[in-house]
Design an enzyme around this catalytic site. Structure first.
Site, PDB file in Angstrom:
ATOM      1  CG  HIS A 160       0.274   7.089   5.024  1.00 27.97           C
ATOM      2  ND1 HIS A 160       1.397   7.559   5.646  1.00 27.97           N
ATOM      3  CD2 HIS A 160       0.476   5.753   4.863  1.00 27.97           C
ATOM      4  CE1 HIS A 160       2.244   6.552   5.863  1.00 27.97           C
ATOM      5  NE2 HIS A 160       1.700   5.444   5.409  1.00 27.97           N
ATOM      6  N   GLY A 213       0.820  -1.207   0.000  1.00 29.04           N
ATOM      7  CA  GLY A 213       0.000   0.000   0.000  1.00 29.04           C
ATOM      8  C   GLY A 213       0.846   1.246   0.000  1.00 29.04           C
ATOM      9  CD  GLN A 254       3.330   5.822   2.362  1.00 33.84           C
ATOM     10  OE1 GLN A 254       2.353   5.306   1.842  1.00 33.84           O
ATOM     11  NE2 GLN A 254       4.260   5.110   2.974  1.00 33.84           N
ATOM     12  CB  CYS A 298       4.843   2.294   7.284  1.00 28.65           C
ATOM     13  SG  CYS A 298       4.533   3.784   6.332  1.00 28.65           S
ATOM     14  CG  LEU A 299       6.586   0.847   1.354  1.00 23.70           C
ATOM     15  CD1 LEU A 299       6.012   1.135  -0.020  1.00 23.70           C
ATOM     16  CD2 LEU A 299       7.724  -0.154   1.265  1.00 23.70           C
ATOM     17  CG  HIS A 315      -0.857   1.686   6.960  1.00 22.28           C
ATOM     18  ND1 HIS A 315       0.022   1.244   7.925  1.00 22.28           N
ATOM     19  CD2 HIS A 315      -0.119   2.450   6.116  1.00 22.28           C
ATOM     20  CE1 HIS A 315       1.227   1.741   7.673  1.00 22.28           C
ATOM     21  NE2 HIS A 315       1.168   2.469   6.578  1.00 22.28           N
ATOM     22  CD  GLU A 316      -1.175   2.681   2.429  1.00 20.95           C
ATOM     23  OE1 GLU A 316      -0.651   3.807   2.328  1.00 20.95           O
ATOM     24  OE2 GLU A 316      -0.542   1.683   2.818  1.00 20.95           O
TER      25      GLU A 316
HETATM   26 ZN   LIG Z   1       2.489   3.572   5.459  1.00 22.70          ZN
END
Ligand SMILES: [Zn+2]
Length: 171
Positions: free
Chosen positions: A139, A46, A51, A93-94, A135-136
């Site tokens: 963000h 995701g 991000q 998370c990236l 989660h997304e």
């Molecule tokens: Zn994330």
């Protein structure tokens, strides 16, 4: 298509509220496609536009990481319209490299948003898919998953991130 640079915790764009997309135009379509490419290359399941440095409400989720086209969800202005139950699972998370922690999320959600044609769509997700949507969407509101943890855990993570950054400089 192009690979975009993934912003890391500490970058102020990750704590900002992203703006609603007024029109699903060519620019948004290009952004979404680049996000999908970036997500698959990472690899991850995701990604949200902040991000990659764009404060707009666009998310991409793909639990198959590029294997199954049916598993790819691109949503503009997504919102959770239904949620149910509770599940605890490790999350990463990236934008927060090398950190995985248990986070409580709803077990099932229904997400409403626009697709790349500007049509309203609703997607139901359970378990990991529900988790990824939550989660997304967090963000887009400037919330990183580590903020959902206890103060002690957050302090430990800050220390670890500092150490990782120092080690990376040495290498
Ligand atoms: Zn994330």
């Amino acid at each position: 298509m192009a690979l975009l640079e993934i912003r890391i915790i500490g970058d102020p764009i990750l704590t900002r509220t992203a703006a609603l997309v007024k029109q699903v135009d060519e620019e948004i379509v290009r952004l979404a496609r680049d996000m999908v490419e970036t997500l698959h290359a990472a690899p991850g399941i995701g990604l949200a536009a902040p991000q990659v440095g764009v404060a707009k409400r666009v998310i991409v989720v793909d639990l198959s990481v590029g294997v199954d086209i049916e598993a790819l969800h691109i949503l503009i202005n997504p919102e959770i319209v239904e949620k149910e139950g509770e599940a605890v699972c490790e999350e990463g998370c990236l934008s927060v490299p090398d950190i995985r922690e248990k986070v409580v999320r709803p077990y099932r959600v229904v997400v409403r948003g626009l697709d790349l044609e500007g049509r309203t769509v609703e997607i139901e997700g359970e378990d990991l898919l529900a988790r990824a949507f939550c989660h997304e969407i967090d963000h887009l509101d400037g919330i990183l998953f580590v903020e959902k943890l206890s103060a002690l855990k957050r302090t430990l993570i800050r220390k670890k991130l500092k150490k990782n950054a120092a080690d990376a400089k040495k290498a």
